[in-house]
Design a protein around this motif. Sequence first.
Motif, mmCIF file in Angstrom:
data_model
loop_
_atom_site.group_PDB
_atom_site.id
_atom_site.type_symbol
_atom_site.label_atom_id
_atom_site.label_comp_id
_atom_site.label_asym_id
_atom_site.label_seq_id
_atom_site.Cartn_x
_atom_site.Cartn_y
_atom_site.Cartn_z
ATOM 1 N N THR A 126 -6.790 -0.816 1.985
ATOM 2 C CA THR A 126 -8.259 -0.708 1.706
ATOM 3 C C THR A 126 -8.614 -2.088 1.305
ATOM 4 N N ALA A 127 -10.031 -2.346 1.564
ATOM 5 C CA ALA A 127 -10.578 -3.706 1.072
ATOM 6 C C ALA A 127 -10.492 -3.686 -0.291
ATOM 7 N N ALA A 128 -10.561 -2.633 -1.110
ATOM 8 C CA ALA A 128 -10.211 -2.603 -2.686
ATOM 9 C C ALA A 128 -9.078 -3.071 -3.090
ATOM 10 N N GLN A 129 -8.042 -2.565 -2.315
ATOM 11 C CA GLN A 129 -6.652 -3.280 -2.768
ATOM 12 C C GLN A 129 -6.538 -4.659 -2.499
ATOM 13 N N ILE A 130 -7.016 -5.186 -1.373
ATOM 14 C CA ILE A 130 -6.982 -6.545 -0.987
ATOM 15 C C ILE A 130 -7.699 -7.297 -2.066
ATOM 16 N N LYS A 131 -8.976 -6.965 -2.489
ATOM 17 C CA LYS A 131 -9.527 -7.466 -3.422
ATOM 18 C C LYS A 131 -8.813 -7.623 -4.797
ATOM 19 N N LYS A 132 -8.184 -6.581 -5.230
ATOM 20 C CA LYS A 132 -7.374 -6.389 -6.242
ATOM 21 C C LYS A 132 -6.167 -7.438 -6.362
#
Length: 604
Positions: A544-550
């Motif tokens: 997910t985009a959230a994982q990549i951001k993290k």
Amino acid sequence: MTTLKPLHTFHIPVMGLAYTIDSPIRVGKYGISSVISIMDDELIEKMNAFYSAKFDLPYQEITQKIHDYRAERITSYLNLVDKIVKEKFENFKTELSESKTALENYITMLSDKSGIKAGLQNMMDDGLALKETIKNYLEEHLTPGDIDVNIMTKLDKDNFIKEEQLPIIFNDAHAALRGFANSTLESSVVLSAGMNPRLYSYFENFSAFFPDLNDKLKKKITLKVSDFRSAMIQGNFLAKKGLWVSEYRIESGLNCGGHAFATEGYLLGPILEEFKQKKEQLIQSAHELMVKALGQKEMHIPQEPLDLKITVQGGVGTAEEHDFLLEHYKVDSVGWGSPFLLVPEATSVDKHTRALLAGAKEEDLYLSHISPLGIPFNTLRGTTNELLKQKRINENKAGSSCPKRFLALSKEYDAKGICTSSKKYQDLKLDELELQKETLSAEIFEKKKNNITEKACLCVGLANASYLENDIKIKGQAQGVIICPGPNMAYFDHEVSLSQMMQHIYGKVSVLNTTDRPNLFVKELKMYLDYLQNEIESVSDEITAAQIKKWNAFKNNLIIGIGYYEDLFSGNSFFQKTKKEILNQFESYKQELIKIVIPELQFA
């Protein structure tokens, strides 16, 4: 009344349920502070019976039929420990004043930087070692170590009598807090595993946590934290209730024992730097909020902020690292955990497990997923628990009988809660998995099966060492021993005496036989690199985009951290013999980090 400065610059943190269950009885008389876990009231009751018999003190069993038995058991045991430690301390002072040999041995255990050591040594050198002179000096300057207690805030299971749910104050952590609050101890409760607002609010029910007319706190609050922001949020939450946090105990996110609460790539050095720079902000913010709250409660208001300690623990292994943390970051104390598992005078460990610890190498200590809490857990290969658990899996009998239920927190199948390491839970999960077997590859099926069955019964496994060491009968299903040392354990390879370990901490001798032990900051960095790499590789579902951001933030924080260390090590007088090697290791890991590729979102 002035508070005496602690004799030692180290403390023994909580370890498991059993490993420090009686450490104050063992080391308190020497002025060493240690922490008892008060989560397992069954173990506590057994230890109460054991030590009452050992010291010939009256004992009245507290059974589960007694109202509020959990809190009552904890109060009773803590009162017993308090009594024993005070008596041992008085006897120890008498021994020191009457025996020159005992006094000389004690002096060798103290830091050369200790004013008390200097005072005692001067009296000896000047020939003033008269019994009364020494005794008076000891009365004025010595205190026993603190008998602190630990509550994991997440272990706050609801409790029932048959089908009736009991009020919140009978939840596990609430009852443990009440047990401590009602005890005779004047020490700290160390809260770990993050914020529990309901539990934090419950502190308001006990006057001992509020300052008295002399601005003294009978009972104190210590928060174990992994970053400054968390400390500020939790400290202010409590301050708004008129409660003061007396100590922030900073622990490395990964280079520690027990459960590992990884930060978002924030390393220990930069975290300590922030606490050092912003300590006054932490104090003032909490003081203002506390004053306002105490005013609203019409309670005594201290004019000046109360004392605040900053301490640190996680992976410290040499006197030079110890001194560096004290001097550079101005911390008040340094926690030494895992190395004390090899000190029989200090911790409760059975002989087999202690031998296993002594022989452990780097590859034997690993971050596992055996905890029912779903939090990574540091453990050791080859334990008796691991062997017994695997035997049950091989016989298609996976899971624990779950006699204690402290971790029965999953409400997926049962409103009362069920533990993910229990046979009941694992049978249900394995049945569900069996229905999916035809749609999964053999590899994915085995991976999912292992994810279910690898959970271990921590409640029993983390308590058994004390039963074995003290020859106390263990009832129920055989679970063996689980132990949770930090990675630092790999570099300590033999049993040592308490005196030797203290002299090691204070730089008079070294108990390390290895020459290739990495600096604590280097070790933690490597663990964070491995953690990030593993997080990326182990994702089986769609990213997910959230994982990549993290992950990008995590990587960036590590790069910032390495830059901080490069500046730090280039410009200080510590680690002269190893500085070049340490800087080379930081550079090498920086290159390794740069090569870690963060995935990108795939658009169809």
